[in-house]
Design a protein around this motif. Structure first.
Motif, PDB file in Angstrom:
ATOM      1  N   ASP A  63      -1.816  -4.398  32.430  1.00  0.00           N
ATOM      2  CA  ASP A  63      -0.998  -5.063  31.427  1.00  0.00           C
ATOM      3  C   ASP A  63       0.068  -4.092  30.934  1.00  0.00           C
ATOM      4  O   ASP A  63      -0.132  -2.885  30.916  1.00  0.00           O
ATOM      5  N   ALA A  64       1.192  -4.634  30.533  1.00  0.00           N
ATOM      6  CA  ALA A  64       2.273  -3.784  30.049  1.00  0.00           C
ATOM      7  C   ALA A  64       3.030  -4.489  28.933  1.00  0.00           C
ATOM      8  O   ALA A  64       2.906  -5.691  28.747  1.00  0.00           O
ATOM      9  N   HIS A  65       3.842  -3.728  28.231  1.00  0.00           N
ATOM     10  CA  HIS A  65       4.607  -4.274  27.108  1.00  0.00           C
ATOM     11  C   HIS A  65       5.474  -5.455  27.521  1.00  0.00           C
ATOM     12  O   HIS A  65       5.510  -6.479  26.870  1.00  0.00           O
ATOM     13  N   PHE A  66       6.220  -5.299  28.582  1.00  0.00           N
ATOM     14  CA  PHE A  66       7.208  -6.296  28.955  1.00  0.00           C
ATOM     15  C   PHE A  66       6.621  -7.441  29.763  1.00  0.00           C
ATOM     16  O   PHE A  66       7.281  -8.427  30.004  1.00  0.00           O
ATOM     17  N   ALA A  72       1.699 -10.683  20.109  1.00  0.00           N
ATOM     18  CA  ALA A  72       2.807 -10.378  19.193  1.00  0.00           C
ATOM     19  C   ALA A  72       2.440  -9.270  18.201  1.00  0.00           C
ATOM     20  O   ALA A  72       3.242  -8.361  17.985  1.00  0.00           O
ATOM     21  N   PRO A  73       1.235  -9.299  17.587  1.00  0.00           N
ATOM     22  CA  PRO A  73       0.898  -8.197  16.677  1.00  0.00           C
ATOM     23  C   PRO A  73       0.899  -6.827  17.376  1.00  0.00           C
ATOM     24  O   PRO A  73       1.333  -5.838  16.793  1.00  0.00           O
ATOM     25  N   LEU A  77       3.281  -3.689  16.257  1.00  0.00           N
ATOM     26  CA  LEU A  77       2.752  -2.361  15.948  1.00  0.00           C
ATOM     27  C   LEU A  77       3.362  -1.290  16.845  1.00  0.00           C
ATOM     28  O   LEU A  77       3.651  -0.178  16.400  1.00  0.00           O
ATOM     29  N   THR A  78       3.564  -1.617  18.125  1.00  0.00           N
ATOM     30  CA  THR A  78       4.181  -0.661  19.041  1.00  0.00           C
ATOM     31  C   THR A  78       5.612  -0.358  18.624  1.00  0.00           C
ATOM     32  O   THR A  78       6.032   0.796  18.606  1.00  0.00           O
ATOM     33  N   THR A  79       6.359  -1.390  18.296  1.00  0.00           N
ATOM     34  CA  THR A  79       7.743  -1.189  17.871  1.00  0.00           C
ATOM     35  C   THR A  79       7.792  -0.417  16.560  1.00  0.00           C
ATOM     36  O   THR A  79       8.606   0.492  16.388  1.00  0.00           O
ATOM     37  N   PHE A  80       6.910  -0.752  15.639  1.00  0.00           N
ATOM     38  CA  PHE A  80       6.849  -0.061  14.355  1.00  0.00           C
ATOM     39  C   PHE A  80       6.587   1.432  14.561  1.00  0.00           C
ATOM     40  O   PHE A  80       7.249   2.272  13.959  1.00  0.00           O
ATOM     41  N   SER A  81       5.634   1.758  15.434  1.00  0.00           N
ATOM     42  CA  SER A  81       5.322   3.173  15.649  1.00  0.00           C
ATOM     43  C   SER A  81       6.466   3.897  16.338  1.00  0.00           C
ATOM     44  O   SER A  81       6.655   5.093  16.145  1.00  0.00           O
TER      45      SER A  81
END
Length: 152
Positions: A63-66, A72-73, A77-81
Motif C-alpha cells: 500500500d502507498a500514499h498515492f 483519509a485520516p 496525519l501524514t500531511t500534517f507531520s
C-alpha cells in the motif's frame, strides 16, 4: 533581560556568561524528552520495517500514499507531520523568541498551505489512481519523463 526577565540564565559574578553545567542542568528535562522521543522513533521504524517485509512476502504489492489504499485520516496525519516537521519544532519557537509578534505570520502561512492542498490534491489523487503512482517520485518521473529525477 537577566534573571529578572526569566528568559536567560543569570550571569555569574563579574558579568561572565553562565557555565555549561548550569545550562545543562536547566535543560536536562528537554534532553531526556528528546532521548525518549528518539527511542520511540527507532522502535516505530523497526516495527514498520518488519511489517513491510512481512507484507511484501505475503503479497505482490504494498500500500502507498498515492495508491488510494490509505484512509483519509491517515493521509491527513501524514500531511500534517510533513508540514509541521523540524522547522516548526525548532525554527518557529526560536524565531518567536527573537522577533516576537512578527512570527504570527506562520499561522497565516498554514492556511495558505492548506488552501493549496485543497486545490491540488484532488486532481493529483485522480491522476495517481489512474496511473498507479505509489510515491511522489512516481509523479515526478511520469511528469518529466525522466527516471534520473527519481533520485532527487
Amino acid at each position: 533581560a537577566g534573571a529578572a526577565g526569566g528568559a536567560c540564565p543569570p550571569r555569574r559574578p563579574g558579568g561572565m556568561a553562565p557555565d555549561t553545567d548550569s545550562i545543562l542542568n536547566q535543560n536536562r528535562g528537554m534532553y531526556i524528552c528528546m532521548g525518549v522521543y528518539f527511542a520511540i522513533l527507532v522502535v516505530v521504524a523497526v516495527v514498520a520495517f518488519v511489517r513491510k517485509r512481512r507484507a511484501s512476502k505475503e503479497s505482490d504489492g504494498l500500500d502507498a500514499h498515492f495508491g488510494g489504499t490509505f484512509s483519509a485520516p491517515m493521509l491527513v496525519l501524514t500531511t500534517f507531520s510533513t508540514i509541521y516537521s523540524g522547522f516548526t519544532v525548532t525554527g518557529v519557537p526560536s524565531e518567536a523568541y527573537r522577533t516576537g509578534f512578527r512570527s504570527v505570520r506562520w499561522i497565516g502561512a498554514t492556511f495558505v498551505v492548506v488552501l493549496g492542498m485543497l486545490l491540488v490534491y484532488p486532481r493529483l489523487r485522480r491522476i495517481a489512481v489512474v496511473r498507479d503512482y505509489k510515491s511522489p517520485s512516481d509523479f515526478v518521473t511520469d511528469r518529466f519523463r525522466s527516471r534520473r529525477l527519481r533520485v532527487i
